[in-house]
Structures are given as structure tokens and as C-alpha cells.
Design a protein around this motif. Structure first.
Motif, PDB file in Angstrom:
ATOM      1  N   ARG A   1      49.253  10.156  45.990  1.00 51.18           N
ATOM      2  CA  ARG A   1      50.382  10.561  45.145  1.00 51.18           C
ATOM      3  C   ARG A   1      51.713  10.618  45.896  1.00 51.18           C
ATOM      4  NH1 ARG A   1      47.018  15.045  45.703  1.00 51.18           N
ATOM      5  NH2 ARG A   1      47.858  16.835  46.850  1.00 51.18           N
ATOM      6  N   PHE A   2      51.760  10.166  47.149  1.00 48.81           N
ATOM      7  CA  PHE A   2      52.975  10.292  47.936  1.00 48.81           C
ATOM      8  C   PHE A   2      53.689   8.948  48.057  1.00 48.81           C
ATOM      9  CE2 PHE A   2      50.206  13.757  49.402  1.00 48.81           C
ATOM     10  CZ  PHE A   2      51.046  14.833  49.140  1.00 48.81           C
ATOM     11  N   ILE A   3      55.021   9.009  48.171  1.00 52.71           N
ATOM     12  CA  ILE A   3      55.831   7.805  48.303  1.00 52.71           C
ATOM     13  C   ILE A   3      55.714   7.237  49.714  1.00 52.71           C
ATOM     14  CG2 ILE A   3      58.146   6.839  48.031  1.00 52.71           C
ATOM     15  CD1 ILE A   3      56.897   7.972  45.481  1.00 52.71           C
ATOM     16  N   GLN A   4      55.651   8.119  50.710  1.00 51.53           N
ATOM     17  CA  GLN A   4      55.428   7.750  52.110  1.00 51.53           C
ATOM     18  C   GLN A   4      54.541   8.818  52.730  1.00 51.53           C
ATOM     19  OE1 GLN A   4      56.288   5.169  54.064  1.00 51.53           O
ATOM     20  NE2 GLN A   4      57.485   4.041  52.552  1.00 51.53           N
ATOM     21  N   LEU A   5      53.839   8.442  53.801  1.00 51.35           N
ATOM     22  CA  LEU A   5      52.914   9.386  54.425  1.00 51.35           C
ATOM     23  C   LEU A   5      52.753   9.028  55.893  1.00 51.35           C
ATOM     24  CD1 LEU A   5      51.026  11.797  53.832  1.00 51.35           C
ATOM     25  CD2 LEU A   5      49.215  10.151  53.323  1.00 51.35           C
ATOM     26  N   GLY A   6      52.854  10.045  56.756  1.00 48.64           N
ATOM     27  CA  GLY A   6      52.642   9.851  58.184  1.00 48.64           C
ATOM     28  C   GLY A   6      51.251  10.287  58.601  1.00 48.64           C
ATOM     29  N   SER A   7      51.005  10.257  59.906  1.00 42.58           N
ATOM     30  CA  SER A   7      49.680  10.579  60.430  1.00 42.58           C
ATOM     31  C   SER A   7      49.467  12.088  60.512  1.00 42.58           C
ATOM     32  CB  SER A   7      49.504   9.955  61.818  1.00 42.58           C
ATOM     33  OG  SER A   7      49.558   8.547  61.737  1.00 42.58           O
ATOM     34  N   MET A   8      48.204  12.488  60.385  1.00 45.43           N
ATOM     35  CA  MET A   8      47.832  13.895  60.533  1.00 45.43           C
ATOM     36  C   MET A   8      47.839  14.259  62.015  1.00 45.43           C
ATOM     37  SD  MET A   8      47.122  16.673  58.948  1.00 45.43           S
ATOM     38  CE  MET A   8      46.903  15.987  57.301  1.00 45.43           C
ATOM     39  N   SER A   9      48.455  15.390  62.347  1.00 49.42           N
ATOM     40  CA  SER A   9      48.529  15.823  63.736  1.00 49.42           C
ATOM     41  C   SER A   9      47.439  16.841  64.029  1.00 49.42           C
ATOM     42  CB  SER A   9      49.903  16.451  64.017  1.00 49.42           C
ATOM     43  OG  SER A   9      50.020  17.697  63.336  1.00 49.42           O
ATOM     44  N   GLU A  10      47.257  17.148  65.297  1.00 45.36           N
ATOM     45  CA  GLU A  10      46.281  18.167  65.688  1.00 45.36           C
ATOM     46  C   GLU A  10      46.662  19.540  65.151  1.00 45.36           C
ATOM     47  OE1 GLU A  10      45.815  18.029  69.886  1.00 45.36           O
ATOM     48  OE2 GLU A  10      45.087  15.961  69.915  1.00 45.36           O
TER      49      GLU A  10
ATOM     50  N   PRO B   1      46.356   7.393  56.888  1.00 43.31           N
ATOM     51  CA  PRO B   1      47.237   7.191  55.726  1.00 43.31           C
ATOM     52  C   PRO B   1      47.162   5.736  55.259  1.00 43.31           C
ATOM     53  CG  PRO B   1      48.420   8.087  57.637  1.00 43.31           C
ATOM     54  CD  PRO B   1      47.122   7.564  58.123  1.00 43.31           C
ATOM     55  N   VAL B   2      46.970   5.527  53.976  1.00 45.37           N
ATOM     56  CA  VAL B   2      46.917   4.173  53.415  1.00 45.37           C
ATOM     57  C   VAL B   2      47.692   4.153  52.104  1.00 45.37           C
ATOM     58  CG1 VAL B   2      44.677   3.657  54.468  1.00 45.37           C
ATOM     59  CG2 VAL B   2      44.762   4.600  52.155  1.00 45.37           C
ATOM     60  N   ALA B   3      48.161   2.962  51.737  1.00 45.75           N
ATOM     61  CA  ALA B   3      48.926   2.782  50.491  1.00 45.75           C
ATOM     62  C   ALA B   3      48.148   1.871  49.549  1.00 45.75           C
ATOM     63  CB  ALA B   3      50.300   2.185  50.786  1.00 45.75           C
ATOM     64  N   THR B   4      48.159   2.215  48.282  1.00 44.60           N
ATOM     65  CA  THR B   4      47.419   1.443  47.279  1.00 44.60           C
ATOM     66  C   THR B   4      48.039   0.071  47.086  1.00 44.60           C
ATOM     67  OG1 THR B   4      48.779   2.421  45.527  1.00 44.60           O
ATOM     68  CG2 THR B   4      46.676   3.499  46.036  1.00 44.60           C
ATOM     69  N   ASN B   5      47.235  -0.867  46.643  1.00 42.96           N
ATOM     70  CA  ASN B   5      47.695  -2.222  46.369  1.00 42.96           C
ATOM     71  C   ASN B   5      48.180  -2.300  44.924  1.00 42.96           C
ATOM     72  OD1 ASN B   5      48.151  -4.990  46.435  1.00 42.96           O
ATOM     73  ND2 ASN B   5      46.046  -5.476  45.879  1.00 42.96           N
ATOM     74  N   GLU B   6      49.360  -1.753  44.696  1.00 39.47           N
ATOM     75  CA  GLU B   6      49.959  -1.728  43.369  1.00 39.47           C
ATOM     76  C   GLU B   6      51.418  -2.132  43.476  1.00 39.47           C
ATOM     77  OE1 GLU B   6      47.407   2.005  41.510  1.00 39.47           O
ATOM     78  OE2 GLU B   6      49.301   2.396  42.526  1.00 39.47           O
ATOM     79  N   GLU B   7      52.038  -2.407  42.346  1.00 40.30           N
ATOM     80  CA  GLU B   7      53.454  -2.764  42.359  1.00 40.30           C
ATOM     81  C   GLU B   7      54.284  -1.633  42.948  1.00 40.30           C
ATOM     82  OE1 GLU B   7      56.985  -4.208  39.264  1.00 40.30           O
ATOM     83  OE2 GLU B   7      54.924  -3.945  38.566  1.00 40.30           O
TER      84      GLU B   7
ATOM     85  N   PRO C   1      53.244   1.185  45.259  1.00 37.50           N
ATOM     86  CA  PRO C   1      52.137   1.799  46.006  1.00 37.50           C
ATOM     87  C   PRO C   1      52.318   3.300  46.173  1.00 37.50           C
ATOM     88  CG  PRO C   1      52.997  -0.143  47.135  1.00 37.50           C
ATOM     89  CD  PRO C   1      53.974   0.202  46.055  1.00 37.50           C
ATOM     90  N   LEU C   2      51.209   4.010  46.153  1.00 35.26           N
ATOM     91  CA  LEU C   2      51.178   5.436  46.460  1.00 35.26           C
ATOM     92  C   LEU C   2      50.293   5.642  47.676  1.00 35.26           C
ATOM     93  CD1 LEU C   2      50.839   6.983  42.881  1.00 35.26           C
ATOM     94  CD2 LEU C   2      52.885   6.860  44.303  1.00 35.26           C
ATOM     95  N   TRP C   3      50.663   6.647  48.470  1.00 42.89           N
ATOM     96  CA  TRP C   3      49.969   6.908  49.730  1.00 42.89           C
ATOM     97  C   TRP C   3      49.020   8.099  49.597  1.00 42.89           C
ATOM     98  CZ3 TRP C   3      50.518   4.487  54.611  1.00 42.89           C
ATOM     99  CH2 TRP C   3      51.452   3.451  54.655  1.00 42.89           C
ATOM    100  N   GLY C   4      47.949   8.026  50.356  1.00 42.56           N
ATOM    101  CA  GLY C   4      47.005   9.131  50.482  1.00 42.56           C
ATOM    102  C   GLY C   4      46.208   8.957  51.758  1.00 42.56           C
ATOM    103  N   PHE C   5      45.247   9.852  52.007  1.00 40.89           N
ATOM    104  CA  PHE C   5      44.396   9.769  53.191  1.00 40.89           C
ATOM    105  C   PHE C   5      42.999   9.295  52.798  1.00 40.89           C
ATOM    106  CE2 PHE C   5      47.308  12.959  55.222  1.00 40.89           C
ATOM    107  CZ  PHE C   5      47.615  12.188  56.335  1.00 40.89           C
ATOM    108  N   ILE C   6      42.388   8.459  53.674  1.00 39.91           N
ATOM    109  CA  ILE C   6      40.985   8.099  53.519  1.00 39.91           C
ATOM    110  C   ILE C   6      40.217   8.566  54.749  1.00 39.91           C
ATOM    111  CG2 ILE C   6      41.421   6.105  52.031  1.00 39.91           C
ATOM    112  CD1 ILE C   6      40.987   4.335  54.532  1.00 39.91           C
TER     113      ILE C   6
END
Length: 751
Positions: A600-609, A576-582, A584-589
């Protein structure tokens, strides 16, 4: 119901604010003997306020210091006396209670003030009109309340040395109901607000900068509403920022945000394990989403007052102008004139006999006229800028029309239609490539998970030796594998490496991070301002020059450039990473830094098994998403953590804030019953009992297998967990049978 007065108080001495028109007899008659109400009216962190009256029937508010074990009385008394002198200077300004003097009884100080019949904003919110979102107060009403408070804050500028409140919160904003009821003020659109409780106040140009820290005033600020500069005392240069009126604007905007959205800008109540200063410094507030179109600018104005960097934050004057302009545009409201910002309130001659020079300091008129001229010049320049902007927009629109006309005229529109079939083919190929990449990612993640699980059995335990206070690493038997030699705690070993800060200065608290191996040798040079832990061969790191985050490999080289405002560890082949914007939006890389789906997410946690990750949508509620970003469990929770062994902790009720557990289908499997929880491992999870505030161990049904009896308990590793022994107040390691496998005897165990 009438207040019942039955307690008597006589001052040994009294220092009046205003000069009496006769002699000391009047002061004695009016202020020296008081009858107090039966019950306290308001109780704060270190003080209380009680209703009082004199023999003439005049009613006052009497403020004193609480005498409880939690209050440092000496420091509180010093702060209390300074509060009196600050509040005395504000007494003549509209929006502040009159202060009549300070008296002493048996050595204890008391402040005698005007009694304001009214309701504080935290209690009034339930009676205010609701916005279309259904969870907050209507923006128009909020703007009217805000403008009333802003007029008060602007009034402070008439002082030669303005005073900053520094703890504005819903409890410290009172709406007077003496002349108009709350309902009538809502209808009229004119609110009479007062700022109360000046326990954290300070002058803008401090005489003694050490006073605030010495008297522990900063500990009294309300973290949810305070700006970052008020939340840490050991950051170089931060004391200089504590005497700006922008502090009060930030707090006011936090209050407005909460009343509009139904929650505070950072929801610190759900981030109690994190530093409030770091949360507010390193992250922007949760975006404030307008519930109707007219509120868009209103929300942007509030966010402008919540900028963490004080220099970039809106000033009170700019905020006032923007808010008033928004009101004029939507409600045709006539603004207050600039000179009305600081009109002193009426002072009756029979109560007060104060020299005019004490009310209006020399030079106030000239300074105010200069501000008016400057403001008018700024307004004229702003109008010119807006005209230029509209002209550029008109030219750009004309160019766009011309280009579209040209495209159609030369027949390109047809060729675009002919390309649809090719685009569909390319889309299919891209989907197949994405599926292949997902498969490869899953296989790589599974292999790394196996390696991590095998390594857990030989995991190192970071511990602090009591005798020396130094840190080292224990093996599973409690023997030192790396002898205690570190003055600062390193990080946890992950993928065979642990972070270590080098060059730490006790004065600046700065240094750079590198990594040590299991022999304690530095294998990656100290070159990063912050780091996470290694996971799946990569580690999140912050570039000290740009303060942006990327990922490094075990050679210390950047493999994913530092271009994100925040990152979490890799899990299941994605991070999960957040964009460098005023905002920020979260997504996965993926491992190459490519976006797996649109951020497109306000907050984002880690992907689980289990193939699920916690996420926050625009409603500011938590749910769980699939690896492709689609919702698996719709956003409906007030808090959520990562899945572990098929279960995820969630908060269902915002009032109780108790954690429950759901399964991968979103079904409730363990009822809300715990104030804190950690991950499930080997069928067990540490949990905290809200009734005793003690930790124990629960099974998959939520039943206690180790009764709550420990003040602290760490996460599970290899069927063991660190715990604080209540008998010795030292740390050791427990197994699932509640037996010490590493006996208590350490000052601290981190993992």
C-alpha cells in the motif's frame, strides 16, 4: 517603474524575417540600431534576453548568447542559429512571439523578437487559486492554462514539418498581461499563453540528426520535465524518438502535475545520485492523487501524458479531447472548434508584408479538413463504444442483483452468519502463525547479520588502476587480491559474490549479468539483465525476457519468481518489492515470496535492525513503518533514508533540502546541516558540507571529527572509507583519524 535604456547596439548585418514593403532603408531604420535596457530581463542556460527599443519607440526582445566559461560558444552559436530558423517558422502561429530577424554585431548573433509583457508560469503560480489540497493550483484553472498551450501546440501541425519545443517548463510558458491582467484571466477562464525559449527545438523530420547531440542541446533540457527519450544519448534507436510532438506533451503534463501536486512527478532533486533516464524508464511517476472527487479524471488524463513509453503515451489531440470533455462535464464549457486549433494570429500590414503562401503552406486546408473528418469518425466510434460499455455495465448489474436475490432466497445468508465464529478462530491461528514466522525471520536475519559483519573485516575494495584503466579488487592493506583485468567495473562483493556484466557491447551498452567469487571465477552464468547484490542468501535479479524482478539463490536459480516491477535487497528477513501494475504499490515479502502485509506504499526502503523502514504514503511524504506495516513515525518528511545505529537522515524543510537526523522515536538529534549524508557505522557518518561542497566525517552529535576537505567520500566499512584526495585527484582509503591507510593512487575506488 519604467525601464531605463542606456546601452547602444548597432548590427553589422541584419537578416529580416519579413519582406519590406519599401527597401532596405526601412529595415535599417527599424532594426539596425537599438538602445538596450540596463539589466538583463531573463537569463537561461546558454542565452539571455534583454529589452530593447528603436528610434521609433518600438519595443523588442533581444536574445543573445552568454559568454561564460561554462558555455561552449561554438556549439551554442550553431544551436542559436538553428533556433532562429525554427522560431521564424512559428512566428505567425498564435502562442509564439513574432520574430523580426537575426542580426550580427562583431560576429555575435542576436535574435530580435516581439516583446511580451507578462509573467512566466513559475512566477505566476503563487498568484493562482489554490486547490483543496492546499499545496497546488486549482484543477479548473490548470486545465484552462493547459488548453491554451495545447492550442498553440496544435497550431504547429499546420507546418509541413512540425517543430518540437523539447524543453517546456514553468519558466518557458509565459502568460501575457498586455490585454488582461492575470487576475482577470483567472476570472474569465481564458488565458493568453506564449511558449518561449526555443534553444532545444527541432523539426519533426530532421535533416541532420547529429545536430542536437553535436551542439549539446540535450544537456540544456530540464530533467524534471523532460521525457526519458530526451535524457540519454547512447540508447539504441533513441534518436528516432526525439522528433515527436509527444515530447512536448510529456513536458506539459509534468508541469501540470507539479502545479497540481506541489512537486514534480519523480522528485529528481532528491534522487541526484541516480540516472534520470533510468528512473523515468524503470518507474512510473508518483501517483497523482485527486484532492477532490471532480479531479479524478483530470489526474488520470495527466498521468496518460506521462507514460514513459512514447508509443503508449497520449497524443496532443487525444489529450486535448479528454481535457475538454472533462471541462464540459464539470463546468459546462463550450469547446473550441477543431478548426480553431491553428488559426494564425493577426499580422499587421504596416509591420509585416508576408506572402500568403508563407503563412499557410500549400495543402494546409485539405489536410485540416481530412483531420476534421477523421476526428469526427473517431468521435462517432467512441460514442458507440461508450454505449456498448454502458449496456454491458447494465447487464452486469442486473446479473448481480439476480445472484444476490438467489443467495438470500435459498437461505445462504444465514449460513454465512454462522461461519463468523469459525472465521475468528482461523484468524487467531493465522496471527499465531504470523508471529512464529516473524520470530523465525528475525532469528535468521540476526544470524546472517552476524555473518555479514564478520565478513566486512575482510571486505574487498573495488578499484581502478590508473595506468591500464582496468578494475580489480584490493584487500584491506591495499594489495591486489584480484588483479586488474576488468574493463568495466564489477559490483561489490556481498555474501562472497560480486555481479559482473558479460558480453558488453560498446555500441549498444548491453550485456547480461552473472557473478564471480573471491578468486575472480565466474560461478553464476551471465543470464540476468540487471541484478542487485546478494543479501541474506538471496539476490534481486531482472529477467531479460519480461524485465520483471525476482530473487535468485547462490546457484543462480529463481527461488522467488520474477513478477515485481522493482525490488530492494533483503534485510532483517524481508525485502521491499513493488507490484507489476500501472501504478505500483510497495510492500514487504519474506524468503518464500509471501506478502508480509498488504502492499500500500508509494515508496519503501529497507527494514533496519532498529525495526523501522522509510516509507511514502499517499501524501507523498516520508515516514517510518514497523515490520507489520503500521506507522511508527508518521509521514511528515520531504525525504528519508534507512536507519543505521539508531539514527535516520530526514529532510524537514523542502526549500533548503538539508539533511537532519532523528532517533527511533522521531526526535530530532542532529539539526539540518548537510547537503548529503551516508550511513552511521561505528559512531561516525560521512557528510557533505553545503557551504564548501566538501565531505567530512561527523560524530553522533553532528560535530565534525574530520573537517570537510574531500571532494568525495564513500561509505564506512571496518572504520575506513574511500575518499578523493584533493591534492592528487586520485582515490585512497582513510581511517577515522584522517590518515591514509591505503594511499591515494587509484583512478577510482567504488566501495
Amino acid at each position: 517603474m519604467d525601464t531605463h535604456f542606456d546601452k547602444y547596439l548597432e548590427f553589422d548585418s541584419f537578416l529580416p524575417v519579413y519582406k519590406s514593403s519599401t527597401d532596405k532603408t526601412e529595415t535599417t531604420r527599424r532594426f539596425m540600431q537599438l538602445v538596450l535596457a540596463q539589466d538583463l530581463s531573463e537569463v537561461g542556460g546558454t542565452g539571455f534576453v534583454i529589452k530593447a527599443k528603436n528610434a521609433l519607440g518600438e519595443v523588442f526582445a533581444l536574445k543573445g548568447i552568454k559568454k561564460t566559461p561554462e558555455v561552449n560558444y561554438k556549439a551554442a552559436k550553431q544551436a542559436f542559429e538553428q533556433e532562429f530558423y525554427n522560431q521564424k517558422e512559428l512566428s505567425f502561429i498564435k502562442g509564439f512571439p513574432d520574430v523580426y530577424g537575426m542580426g550580427y554585431a562583431e560576429g555575435d548573433p542576436y535574435i530580435l523578437m516581439e516583446w511580451i509583457e507578462g509573467i512566466t508560469l513559475d512566477k505566476a503560480r503563487a498568484q493562482l487559486p489554490v486547490n483543496k489540497g492546499g499545496r497546488g493550483v486549482d484543477a479548473k484553472v490548470l486545465s484552462e492554462i493547459a488548453l491554451s498551450v495545447l492550442a498553440t501546440l496544435k497550431g504547429i501541425t499546420t507546418l509541413r514539418r512540425p517543430i518540437i519545443h523539447r524543453d517546456i517548463s514553468p519558466r518557458n510558458i509565459m502568460i501575457s498581461t498586455e490585454d488582461l491582467s492575470l487576475t482577470d484571466q483567472v476570472v474569465s477562464g481564458k488565458f493568453e499563453t506564449f511558449l518561449i525559449d526555443f534553444g532545444s527545438s527541432a523539426k519533426a523530420l530532421p535533416v541532420n540528426e547529429g545536430f542536437t547531440v553535436a551542439s549539446n542541446i540535450l544537456r540544456g533540457v530540464t530533467q524534471e520535465y523532460a521525457p526519458p527519450e530526451m535524457l540519454s544519448a547512447d540508447i539504441e534507436g533513441i534518436l528516432d524518438k526525439r522528433y515527436s510532438q509527444k515530447i512536448d506533451l510529456y513536458s506539459l503534463c509534468s508541469v501540470l502535475y507539479e502545479l497540481y501536486a506541489g512537486h514534480t512527478p519523480y522528485r529528481l532533486a532528491y534522487r541526484h545520485d541516480e540516472s534520470a533516464y533510468l528512473v523515468k524508464t524503470n518507474n512510473p511517476p508518483i501517483p497523482l492523487t485527486p484532492v477532490e472527487e471532480r479531479d479524478e479524471l483530470f489526474c488520470k488524463i495527466i498521468m496518460g501524458g506521462l507514460i514513459s513509453n512514447q508509443e503508449e503515451r497520449l497524443s496532443i489531440a487525444a489529450f486535448y479531447d479528454l481535457l475538454m470533455q472533462w471541462q464540459m462535464n464539470h463546468f459546462n464549457v463550450t469547446p473550441l472548434s477543431y478548426s480553431e486549433w491553428a488559426i494564425p494570429k493577426t499580422i499587421t500590414s504596416e509591420l509585416l508584408n508576408r506572402n500568403n503562401t508563407e503563412i499557410l503552406n500549400p495543402g494546409v486546408k485539405e489536410r485540416r479538413e481530412a483531420r476534421i473528418a477523421r476526428w469526427e469518425a473517431e468521435q462517432a466510434e467512441e460514442q458507440k463504444r461508450l454505449k456498448r460499455h454502458r449496456r454491458r455495465k447494465f447487464i452486469a448489474a442486473g446479473m448481480l442483483v439476480f445472484i444476490i436475490s438467489a443467495v438470500i432466497s435459498i437461505g445462504l445468508f444465514k449460513s454465512v452468519l454462522d461461519e463468523n465464529a469459525q472465521e475468528l478462530l482461523e484468524l487467531q491461528e493465522a496471527q499465531m502463525a504470523q508471529e512464529k514466522a516473524n520470530q523465525e525471520r528475525a532469528e535468521a536475519a540476526f544470524k546472517m547479520a552476524q555473518e555479514a559483519q564478520a565478513q566486512e573485516g575482510r571486505s574487498l575494495r573495488l578499484a581502478q588502476e590508473i595506468k591500464t584503466g582496468l578494475w580489480g579488487y584490493l584487500d584491506e592493506n591495499g594489495d591486489w587480491l584480484i588483479e586488474p583485468k576488468y574493463s568495466e567495473a564489477p559490483g561489490k562483493f556481498q555474501d562472497g559474490l560480486a555481479p559482473m556484466r558479460i558480453g558488453l557491447s560498446s555500441s549498444t551498452k548491453e550485456g547480461l549479468f552473472g557473478f564471480i567469487d573471491e578468486s575472480g571465477e565466474l560461478v553464476i552464468d551471465a543470464q540476468f539483465s540487471e541484478v542487485l547484490g546478494f543479501s541474506e542468501g538471496l539476490c534481486g535479479a531482472q529477467d531479460p525476457q519480461t524485465h520483471l524482478w525476482g530473487f535468485i539463490n547462490k546457484d543462480g536459480n529463481w527461488v522467488i519468481p520474477a513478477e515485481f516491477s522493482e525490488v530492494h535487497e533483503f534485510s532483517c528477513g524481508m525485502a521491499p518489492v513493488a507490484t507489476n501494475e500501472e501504478m505500483p504499490l510497495w510492500g514487504f515479502i519474506d524468503y518464500q515470496g509471501a506478502w508480509i502485509f498488504d502492499k500500500r506504499f508509494i515508496q519503501l526502503g529497507s527494514m533496519s535492525e532498529d525495526g523501522l523502514a522509510p516509507a511514502v504514503d499517499n501524501s507523498f511524504m516520508w515516514g517510518f513503518i514497523n515490520p507489520d506495516g503500521s506507522w511508527a513515525i508518521e509521514a511528515q518528511y520531504f525525504g528519508a533514508k534507512n536507519f543505521s545505529e539508531g539514527k535516520a537522515p530526514v529532510i524537514i524543510d523542502e526549500t533548503s533540502k538539508l539533511w537532519a537526523y532523528i532517533d527511533v522515536n522521531g526526535s530530532l538529534v542532529i539539526d539540518p546541516a548537510f547537503s548529503e549524508v551516508k550511513d552511521f557505522k561505528s559512531g561516525k557518518a560521512p557528510a557533505k558540507d553545503p557551504n564548501t561542497n566538501l565531505w567530512g566525517l561527523i560524530d553522533e552529535l553532528g560535530a565534525w571529527t574530520i573537517e570537510p576537505s574531500y571532494p568525495w567520500m564513500g561509505p564506512i566499512a571496518n572504520k575506513q572509507m574511500s575518499a578523493l584526495d584533493p591534492e592528487t585527484s586520485t582515490y585512497g582509503y582513510l581511517n577515522f583519524d584522517n590518515e591514509w591507510v591505503i594511499k591515494p593512487g587509484y583512478a577510482k575506488i567504488m566501495y
